[in-house]
Motif scaffolding. Structure first.
Motif, PDB file in Angstrom:
ATOM      1  N   VAL A   1       0.860  -1.188   0.000  1.00 14.05           N
ATOM      2  CA  VAL A   1       0.000   0.000   0.000  1.00 14.05           C
ATOM      3  C   VAL A   1       0.898   1.240   0.000  1.00 14.05           C
ATOM      4  O   VAL A   1       1.450   1.615   1.029  1.00 14.05           O
ATOM      5  CB  VAL A   1      -0.919   0.032   1.250  1.00 14.05           C
TER       6      VAL A   1
ATOM      7  N   GLU B   1       0.233   4.221   0.045  1.00 11.78           N
ATOM      8  CA  GLU B   1      -0.242   5.297   0.923  1.00 11.78           C
ATOM      9  C   GLU B   1       0.067   5.034   2.398  1.00 11.78           C
ATOM     10  O   GLU B   1      -0.295   5.833   3.267  1.00 11.78           O
ATOM     11  CB  GLU B   1      -1.763   5.501   0.789  1.00 11.78           C
TER      12      GLU B   1
ATOM     13  N   THR C   1     -15.975  -4.876   5.057  1.00 12.37           N
ATOM     14  CA  THR C   1     -15.032  -4.419   4.027  1.00 12.37           C
ATOM     15  C   THR C   1     -14.618  -5.592   3.135  1.00 12.37           C
ATOM     16  O   THR C   1     -14.580  -5.472   1.910  1.00 12.37           O
ATOM     17  CB  THR C   1     -13.787  -3.799   4.700  1.00 12.37           C
TER      18      THR C   1
ATOM     19  N   GLU D   1     -15.580  -6.617  -1.051  1.00 14.49           N
ATOM     20  CA  GLU D   1     -14.591  -6.966  -2.078  1.00 14.49           C
ATOM     21  C   GLU D   1     -14.787  -8.391  -2.581  1.00 14.49           C
ATOM     22  O   GLU D   1     -13.990  -8.884  -3.387  1.00 14.49           O
ATOM     23  CB  GLU D   1     -13.163  -6.811  -1.526  1.00 14.49           C
TER      24      GLU D   1
ATOM     25  N   ARG E   1      -5.252  -3.543   1.014  1.00 14.55           N
ATOM     26  CA  ARG E   1      -5.545  -2.195   0.507  1.00 14.55           C
ATOM     27  C   ARG E   1      -6.924  -1.725   0.943  1.00 14.55           C
ATOM     28  O   ARG E   1      -7.095  -0.593   1.368  1.00 14.55           O
ATOM     29  CB  ARG E   1      -5.465  -2.170  -1.017  1.00 14.55           C
ATOM     30  N   ALA E   2      -7.905  -2.613   0.816  1.00 11.04           N
ATOM     31  CA  ALA E   2      -9.287  -2.230   1.159  1.00 11.04           C
ATOM     32  C   ALA E   2      -9.383  -1.885   2.648  1.00 11.04           C
ATOM     33  O   ALA E   2     -10.024  -0.901   3.027  1.00 11.04           O
ATOM     34  CB  ALA E   2     -10.242  -3.365   0.804  1.00 11.04           C
TER      35      ALA E   2
ATOM     36  N   HIS F   1      -6.936  -0.897   4.658  1.00  8.80           N
ATOM     37  CA  HIS F   1      -6.155   0.308   4.915  1.00  8.80           C
ATOM     38  C   HIS F   1      -7.005   1.547   4.636  1.00  8.80           C
ATOM     39  O   HIS F   1      -7.011   2.510   5.399  1.00  8.80           O
ATOM     40  CB  HIS F   1      -4.897   0.293   4.043  1.00  8.80           C
ATOM     41  N   ARG F   2      -7.769   1.472   3.549  1.00  2.40           N
ATOM     42  CA  ARG F   2      -8.665   2.575   3.180  1.00  2.40           C
ATOM     43  C   ARG F   2      -9.827   2.664   4.166  1.00  2.40           C
ATOM     44  O   ARG F   2     -10.149   3.723   4.678  1.00  2.40           O
ATOM     45  CB  ARG F   2      -9.195   2.341   1.760  1.00  2.40           C
ATOM     46  N   ALA F   3     -10.455   1.528   4.443  1.00  7.02           N
ATOM     47  CA  ALA F   3     -11.660   1.533   5.279  1.00  7.02           C
ATOM     48  C   ALA F   3     -11.373   2.093   6.676  1.00  7.02           C
ATOM     49  O   ALA F   3     -12.199   2.796   7.249  1.00  7.02           O
ATOM     50  CB  ALA F   3     -12.222   0.120   5.388  1.00  7.02           C
TER      51      ALA F   3
ATOM     52  N   GLU G   1      -9.112   4.243   7.315  1.00  9.89           N
ATOM     53  CA  GLU G   1      -8.553   5.588   7.112  1.00  9.89           C
ATOM     54  C   GLU G   1      -7.110   5.711   7.582  1.00  9.89           C
ATOM     55  O   GLU G   1      -6.701   6.715   8.171  1.00  9.89           O
ATOM     56  CB  GLU G   1      -9.426   6.625   7.835  1.00  9.89           C
TER      57      GLU G   1
ATOM     58  N   ASP H   1      -4.631   5.914   5.670  1.00 11.03           N
ATOM     59  CA  ASP H   1      -3.851   6.774   4.768  1.00 11.03           C
ATOM     60  C   ASP H   1      -4.008   8.254   5.119  1.00 11.03           C
ATOM     61  O   ASP H   1      -3.329   9.093   4.586  1.00 11.03           O
ATOM     62  CB  ASP H   1      -4.234   6.516   3.310  1.00 11.03           C
TER      63      ASP H   1
END
Ligand code: ASP
Ligand code: MG
Length: 423
Positions: free
Chosen positions: A190, A192, A377, A381, A409-410, A412-414, A416, A418
């Motif tokens: 990732v 980010e 999450t 996916e 990745r999912a 990490h985004r969910a 937050e 980043d």
């Protein structure tokens, strides 16, 4: 003036040029008025090279006598490093002296290739420090009661450094490495991912045990036991950056839970592909089943991680667990030959193509619904969860290996991760 232990990993010690840079950096700290003890690893690739030579001569030997010689052999990698670094420091005009673990001595158990540190005599080191010298001690090794050289397991120099810091009651143990700190997850997966300025000891322990390879797990345990402040930072910054600035860089492993600080609910995501799943089917559901299966596995010295047992149907149940990848074949054999016939189970299958993805955060203690968010999450996916395991501050799932990067990745985004920290 502070007493600082600095550990340099194999890449940082990878060539004479790199060692010269390390010497300059260490001398800078000494000139700034600090007492410095350095614990270096072998030059990168060296431990593998040495162990490879042994394998050439005696492939597959597994006797205690052989392991004793492996430690005799592997310990020389670090001995080369301390000698070279001391020479480089002296060439810089900085008085320095090197010791092998046995000279200090660093006393360990006799478990060759995975010995544990029992005590460290600090008398010599203190005397040298007080005489204005930088003291350089081999990582990864010590000596047992009978005088045999022992090593601490791969990556063991981290543990040596933290143990030396504990013995000397050092103000801080700086682990210089090829990354500039602990990240929310692996930046190679990732981009980010963010560096954390600090991480709690408990989170670091989870991250290390879940497959983050930055620190050897035993070093984190040691830091916890003796409350050694440990900082992970880069040895690839210019050597002459300001000491005060360098002292604040990287990631500090902290102990006090700051009441004021709002913790992120999830601090990091760990993943590893190093486990394989084994399922025993059609096991009669009666007392003693878990013991019969896992007892046999434990007797073979295989470490079991995630375990699930299904509810039984018609008196039969399925039982699954994960083991380290390299142990899969051996464990399968054991189960097929002994356990399955003994139990009257229907069969056993092994699946090496799994991975474990974990979310970690001490904020999970005080927040509900974190695991549910993880499951949602993953479901969004289209990722199927095969196993789940939780502790107070982490939730792990076992999924098909091919979804690993997507899942990380999912998540990490969910969560937050980043976003810059707000606290
Ligand atoms: N040289 C040893 C290894 O490669 C110990 C270390 O680097 O921490 O495992
Ligand atoms: Mg290492």
């Amino acid at each position: 003036m502070a007493l600082i232990v600095q550990k340099y990993g194999g890449t940082s010690m990878g060539s004479t040029e790199r060692i010269a840079q390390v010497a300059k950096r260490v001398a800078k700290w000494a000139r700034a008025g600090h007492q410095v003890v350095v614990v270096p690893s072998a030059m990168s690739g060296e431990t593998n090279r040495l162990l490879g030579l042994a394998k050439e001569l005696a492939p597959g030997r597994l006797t205690p006598d052989y392991y004793r010689e492996l430690d005799m052999l592997a310990s020389t990698g670090e001995q080369v490093s301390v000698g070279l670094l001391s020479i480089a420091l002296q060439a810089e005009g900085q008085p320095a002296i090197s010791y092998a673990g046995w000279q200090v001595p660093i006393r360990t158990t006799s478990a060759y290739t995975k010995a544990r540190i029992e005590s460290i005599d600090d008398a010599k080191v203190r005397a040298d420090l007080n005489a204005g010298k930088v003291v350089i001690i081999t990582g990864f090794q010590g000596i047992d009661e009978a005088g045999n050289i022992t090593t601490l397991g791969r990556g063991g120099s981290d543990t040596s450094a933290v143990a030396v810091a504990a013995a000397l009651k050092a103000d801080e143990c700086l682990i210089f490495t090829d990354v500039d700190g602990i990240y929310t997850t692996d930046p190679r997966v990732v981009p980010e991912a963010r560096r954390m300025p600090s991480i709690s000891f408990e989170e670091m322990l989870e991250m290390a045990s879940l497959g983050s390879k930055v620190l050897q797990i035993r070093s984190v345990e040691f830091a916890g036991k003796y409350r050694v402040p440990v900082r992970v930072l880069s040895s690839f910054t210019p050597w002459d950056i300001d000491v005060a600035l360098e002292a604040q860089s990287g990631t500090l492993i902290t102990f006090e839970e700051d009441e004021q600080m709002e913790h992120a609910v999830v601090s990091g995501i760990a993943f590893n592909r190093d486990e394989a799943k084994i399922s025993v089917f059609g096991v009669p559901d009666r007392p003693g089943i878990a013991y019969q299966i896992l007892g046999a596995v434990a007797d073979a010295n295989v470490e079991v991680d995630v375990i699930i047992q299904n509810v039984s149907k018609d008196g039969k149940t399925d039982f699954s667990f994960t083991v380290p990848h390299p142990e899969l074949a051996r464990t399968m054999e054991l189960l097929k030959d002994k356990v399955v016939p003994q139990l009257g189970a229907a069969g056993v299958v092994g699946d090496p193509r799994i991975c474990k993805v974990s979310i970690v955060g001490i904020g999970m203690r005080s927040h509900a619904g974190v695991a549910a968010k993880m499951f949602r999450t993953l479901s969004e996916e289209g990722i199927n969860i095969q196993m789940i395991s939780t502790s107070e501050i982490k939730t792990s799932v076992v999924i098909d290996e091919k979804y690993m990067e997507l899942a990380v990745r999912a998540l990490h985004r969910a969560f937050e991760l980043d976003m810059p920290a707000t606290a």
